[in-house]
Design an enzyme around this catalytic site. Sequence first.
Site, PDB file in Angstrom:
ATOM      1  N   SER A 270      32.644  63.024  54.328  1.00 47.23           N
ATOM      2  CA  SER A 270      33.984  63.565  54.090  1.00 47.23           C
ATOM      3  C   SER A 270      34.210  63.899  52.617  1.00 47.23           C
ATOM      4  O   SER A 270      33.550  63.349  51.725  1.00 47.23           O
ATOM      5  CB  SER A 270      35.041  62.558  54.543  1.00 47.23           C
ATOM      6  OG  SER A 270      34.812  62.164  55.876  1.00 47.23           O
TER       7      SER A 270
HETATM    8  N1  SAH Z   1      32.544  57.987  57.437  1.00 43.80           N
HETATM    9  C1  SAH Z   1      31.483  58.965  57.344  1.00 43.80           C
HETATM   10  C2  SAH Z   1      31.915  60.301  57.927  1.00 43.80           C
HETATM   11  C3  SAH Z   1      30.884  60.803  58.853  1.00 43.80           C
HETATM   12  S1  SAH Z   1      31.359  62.126  59.896  1.00 43.80           S
HETATM   13  C4  SAH Z   1      30.955  59.093  55.919  1.00 43.80           C
HETATM   14  O1  SAH Z   1      31.530  58.498  55.002  1.00 43.80           O
HETATM   15  O2  SAH Z   1      29.932  59.750  55.719  1.00 43.80           O
HETATM   16  C5  SAH Z   1      31.796  61.260  61.385  1.00 43.80           C
HETATM   17  C6  SAH Z   1      30.732  60.419  62.013  1.00 43.80           C
HETATM   18  O3  SAH Z   1      31.280  59.923  63.249  1.00 43.80           O
HETATM   19  C7  SAH Z   1      29.443  61.150  62.399  1.00 43.80           C
HETATM   20  O4  SAH Z   1      28.358  60.488  61.811  1.00 43.80           O
HETATM   21  C8  SAH Z   1      29.392  61.052  63.918  1.00 43.80           C
HETATM   22  O5  SAH Z   1      28.085  60.915  64.441  1.00 43.80           O
HETATM   23  C9  SAH Z   1      30.219  59.796  64.178  1.00 43.80           C
HETATM   24  N2  SAH Z   1      30.796  59.683  65.512  1.00 43.80           N
HETATM   25  C10 SAH Z   1      31.368  60.638  66.288  1.00 43.80           C
HETATM   26  N3  SAH Z   1      31.793  60.122  67.455  1.00 43.80           N
HETATM   27  C11 SAH Z   1      31.492  58.781  67.423  1.00 43.80           C
HETATM   28  C12 SAH Z   1      31.672  57.709  68.336  1.00 43.80           C
HETATM   29  N4  SAH Z   1      32.254  57.867  69.520  1.00 43.80           N
HETATM   30  N5  SAH Z   1      31.248  56.483  67.962  1.00 43.80           N
HETATM   31  C13 SAH Z   1      30.648  56.281  66.757  1.00 43.80           C
HETATM   32  N6  SAH Z   1      30.442  57.259  65.863  1.00 43.80           N
HETATM   33  C14 SAH Z   1      30.856  58.499  66.184  1.00 43.80           C
END
Ligand code: SAH
Length: 215
Positions: free
Chosen positions: A62
Site C-alpha cells: 500500500s
Molecule cells: N498489508 C499489505 C498489503 C498487501 S495487499 C502490505 O503492507 O504489503 C493485500 C493482501 O491481501 C494481498 O497480499 C492478498 O493476497 C491478501 N489477501 C486477499 N484476500 C485475502 C484473504 N481472504 N485472506 C488473507 N489474505 C488475503
Amino acid sequence: MKQNLSDKKALLIEELHREGIHDENILKVLLDIPREDFIPKALRSQAYKNAALPISSGQTISQPYIVAYMTQALEITKQHKILEVGTGSGYQAVVLAKLCRRLFTIERHLPLLNAAEKIFKKMGIFNITTLFGNGMKGWPEQAPFDRIMVTAATEEIPEKLLEQLKDGGIMVIPVGAQGETQHILRIRRQGNDYHKEILLPVKFVPLLSGIVHES
Ligand code: SAH
C-alpha cells in the site's frame, strides 16, 4: 541533484505530517522501518515515493500515506492485540507490530507469507504470529482482537471478523467493488452495535477466499 534513500524518506515523512498524520509514534515507526526491504529490488529507488508498488503474486504494497492513515485510524496502544488480514509484503504488519503488544496476520498467498516471515526474522521482530489461510474467517483461536485491520477490499464485511472484534474494539477495512470507488470504513463495536464511519476513498486489491500455494 540525486537524493539518497534516507533523504527521500525524510521528505516522505514530512509530507505525511503535512497531509494529517500527526501521531508522532507512527511517524517515528515509519522513519525506523526500511520500506525498500519489502519491495522488489528493481523498485528500490522508488521505496519512498508516496505510492503503492507491485510486489509478487500480483499484489501491492500500500501507499505510505494509506498505511499511516489506516494505522492512525485504529487508535492503537501498546496493550493491544491486533489482527491484520492480508500480510502481503509484511510492511504494514511491522508498522502495527511496533505499536502494539501482539500482531496476528493472515495471508492467502504462501510465497508472500514466506517472504514476509523472513523479513520479520531478519528485523528481529518477534511479536508477529502468521497464518496461511483465508482471513475472511478471522482467527477464532486467537479472538477476540482489540483492533482489526483488513488490507484488501471487499463488498461485504466478513461476519466472522465483526464477531471476533472485542467489545469497544475498532476495525478498519476498505469496502467497495473492484473498479468502483472503495472507501475505508472505521467500525467501532459497542456490544452488538457496530458504528460505521466512512473515512477515505481508496483503491485496494480484492479480498478473496481460498488459498494459493504457488506464485
Ligand atoms: N498489508 C499489505 C498489503 C498487501 S495487499 C502490505 O503492507 O504489503 C493485500 C493482501 O491481501 C494481498 O497480499 C492478498 O493476497 C491478501 N489477501 C486477499 N484476500 C485475502 C484473504 N481472504 N485472506 C488473507 N489474505 C488475503
